[in-house]
Scaffold this motif. Structure first.
Motif, PDB file in Angstrom:
ATOM      1  N   GLU A  73       0.816  -1.210   0.000  1.00  0.00           N
ATOM      2  CA  GLU A  73       0.000   0.000   0.000  1.00  0.00           C
ATOM      3  C   GLU A  73       0.855   1.268   0.000  1.00  0.00           C
ATOM      4  O   GLU A  73       0.585   2.224  -0.754  1.00  0.00           O
ATOM      5  N   GLU A  74       1.892   1.287   0.829  1.00  0.00           N
ATOM      6  CA  GLU A  74       2.744   2.473   0.920  1.00  0.00           C
ATOM      7  C   GLU A  74       3.394   2.799  -0.425  1.00  0.00           C
ATOM      8  O   GLU A  74       3.442   3.956  -0.846  1.00  0.00           O
ATOM      9  N   LEU A  75       3.879   1.781  -1.113  1.00  0.00           N
ATOM     10  CA  LEU A  75       4.569   2.008  -2.379  1.00  0.00           C
ATOM     11  C   LEU A  75       3.598   2.390  -3.489  1.00  0.00           C
ATOM     12  O   LEU A  75       3.941   3.179  -4.380  1.00  0.00           O
ATOM     13  N   GLU A  76       2.399   1.858  -3.443  1.00  0.00           N
ATOM     14  CA  GLU A  76       1.376   2.275  -4.408  1.00  0.00           C
ATOM     15  C   GLU A  76       1.051   3.752  -4.235  1.00  0.00           C
ATOM     16  O   GLU A  76       0.877   4.479  -5.220  1.00  0.00           O
ATOM     17  N   LYS A  77       0.987   4.207  -2.989  1.00  0.00           N
ATOM     18  CA  LYS A  77       0.721   5.626  -2.721  1.00  0.00           C
ATOM     19  C   LYS A  77       1.876   6.515  -3.186  1.00  0.00           C
ATOM     20  O   LYS A  77       1.660   7.657  -3.595  1.00  0.00           O
ATOM     21  N   LEU A  78       3.099   5.981  -3.125  1.00  0.00           N
ATOM     22  CA  LEU A  78       4.262   6.745  -3.576  1.00  0.00           C
ATOM     23  C   LEU A  78       4.286   6.927  -5.090  1.00  0.00           C
ATOM     24  O   LEU A  78       4.952   7.838  -5.593  1.00  0.00           O
ATOM     25  N   GLY A  79       3.592   6.053  -5.809  1.00  0.00           N
ATOM     26  CA  GLY A  79       3.525   6.223  -7.247  1.00  0.00           C
ATOM     27  C   GLY A  79       4.000   5.056  -8.082  1.00  0.00           C
ATOM     28  O   GLY A  79       4.150   5.185  -9.307  1.00  0.00           O
ATOM     29  N   ALA A  80       4.233   3.892  -7.460  1.00  0.00           N
ATOM     30  CA  ALA A  80       4.611   2.718  -8.245  1.00  0.00           C
ATOM     31  C   ALA A  80       3.472   2.330  -9.190  1.00  0.00           C
ATOM     32  O   ALA A  80       2.301   2.373  -8.818  1.00  0.00           O
ATOM     33  N   ALA A  81       3.828   1.957 -10.420  1.00  0.00           N
ATOM     34  CA  ALA A  81       2.812   1.515 -11.374  1.00  0.00           C
ATOM     35  C   ALA A  81       2.177   0.206 -10.914  1.00  0.00           C
ATOM     36  O   ALA A  81       0.999  -0.049 -11.160  1.00  0.00           O
ATOM     37  N   ALA A  82       2.986  -0.627 -10.242  1.00  0.00           N
ATOM     38  CA  ALA A  82       2.496  -1.888  -9.679  1.00  0.00           C
ATOM     39  C   ALA A  82       3.471  -2.329  -8.602  1.00  0.00           C
ATOM     40  O   ALA A  82       4.649  -1.964  -8.634  1.00  0.00           O
ATOM     41  N   VAL A  83       2.964  -3.105  -7.653  1.00  0.00           N
ATOM     42  CA  VAL A  83       3.805  -3.647  -6.592  1.00  0.00           C
ATOM     43  C   VAL A  83       3.581  -5.147  -6.503  1.00  0.00           C
ATOM     44  O   VAL A  83       2.428  -5.599  -6.429  1.00  0.00           O
ATOM     45  N   ILE A  84       4.664  -5.908  -6.510  1.00  0.00           N
ATOM     46  CA  ILE A  84       4.601  -7.368  -6.418  1.00  0.00           C
ATOM     47  C   ILE A  84       5.166  -7.794  -5.068  1.00  0.00           C
ATOM     48  O   ILE A  84       6.311  -7.460  -4.734  1.00  0.00           O
ATOM     49  N   ALA A  85       4.376  -8.501  -4.285  1.00  0.00           N
ATOM     50  CA  ALA A  85       4.823  -9.038  -2.996  1.00  0.00           C
ATOM     51  C   ALA A  85       5.105 -10.525  -3.174  1.00  0.00           C
ATOM     52  O   ALA A  85       4.194 -11.321  -3.430  1.00  0.00           O
TER      53      ALA A  85
END
Length: 334
Positions: free
Chosen positions: A189-201
């Motif tokens: 969630e934090e990285l999505e808010k920072l502006g990542a196009a997508a985040v893979i966990a």
């Protein structure tokens, strides 16, 4: 008034964690500046991964001898000018760009060539100024090195780190589509808010499959990797033909792995990346550091600051910076 003695953190011999028996707090003389030099009072220093590597003798650049004074970054105050110095004033906050030898900031006083010091803007807090060099310049360099053409994607691993968040923020600012890779779903969630196009966990998602989905089956243009080991292999296999993985860290502690056939037939490359090498190839160093300072002043990137420890508690500080899930950069103060 400048004292005659100061507190220093000396590496007497390279040692492993958690023992750190080669890291000692000592007393040393305060030097005097010569012609063209400045005596600085260093009062705040971040602990970077390169500092921890240096303590263990794992750093490929910087001091390979012992004993030496540790530390590669920090913010200082000018306390005395040597003969002929005209571009600085006593009382100014300064940072080394870089600190001579890339070490020696884990002490209270240090003499530096005036030309190697840069005044710090009043817009920056001490904790931000102390981190001005290593992480922001590395983030800028990695994004510039791996920048994809418009419409393409880049990947970064260890995206939840202080440096990783800076990379995401710069990518967003420049309109670059970045895929952030983290180990835990809780970091998404934090990285999505920072502006990542997508985040893979990777605790719940398959890295290669998700990159293919995100990129419409094309794969990413390039990647930057701070982990090494199996992760490098996975990231490389998620790239399009001719893609490059730039490895700038070794968080896993494992040797880099590659898929031989994927590398051979799809013309993929894995390259090491060091800040010093990138800086050496810059055509306009001054313009680059001014751009990075602008990112900090305008809060395009916001360094994540954590706890501070006195120099005398350097062992505790180093162990704190190695904790999984730690929030923010750890500092040595005083």
């Amino acid at each position: 008034m400048v004292p005659n003695q100061q507190t220093q953190v000396q590496i007497t011999h390279f040692s492993k964690l958690p023992q750190l028996d080669g890291v000692e707090v000592i007393k040393g003389d305060v030097p005097s500046p010569g012609e063209g030099e400045v005596l600085c009072q260093i009062f705040l220093r971040p602990i970077n991964p390169t500092d921890v590597h240096a303590v263990q003798g794992l750093r490929p650049i910087g001091p390979h001898h012992t004993p030496h004074i540790a530390g590669g970054e920090g913010v200082a105050k000018v306390v005395k000018l040597g003969k002929g110095v005209q571009n600085l004033e006593e009382g100014q906050r300064v940072v080394g760009v870089p600190w001579t030898g890339l070490y020696g900031t884990w002490q209270q006083y240090r003499v530096m060539p005036a030309e190697s010091l840069m005044p710090v803007s009043d817009k920056l807090s001490d904790k931000v100024a102390a981190q001005l060099w290593v992480n922001p310049m590395t983030a800028k360099g990695l994004v510039e090195t791996s920048k994809p053409p418009e419409g393409e994607y880049m990947i970064q691993t260890a995206a939840g780190s202080t440096l990783g968040r800076m990379i995401t923020s710069i990518a967003k600012h420049l309109g670059i589509k970045i895929i952030d890779v983290v180990r835990r779903t809780a970091q998404k969630e934090e990285l999505e808010k920072l502006g990542a196009a997508a985040v893979i966990a990777t605790d719940k998602e398959n890295l290669i499959e998700r990159v293919k989905e995100i990129t419409g089956g094309n794969g990413a243009y390039a990647a930057i990797d701070a982990v090494g080991g199996e992760t490098t292999k996975q990231v490389a296999m998620a790239l399009q033909d001719g893609g490059t993985v730039y490895v700038y860290g070794a968080l896993s502690g494992d040797p880099i792995q590659v898929d031989t056939l994927d590398t051979l037939y799809k013309y993929k490359k894995v390259e090491g990346w060091l800040l010093g090498t990138w800086l050496g190839g810059l055509k306009d160093f001054k313009a680059t550091i001014q751009e990075v300072c602008g990112y900090l002043e305008d809060e395009v990137i916001v360094p994540d600051s954590g706890d501070s420890f006195p120099l005398e508690k350097v062992h505790e500080a180093i162990l704190e910076t190695e904790k999984t899930g730690r929030k923010g950069k750890v500092f040595l103060e005083g």
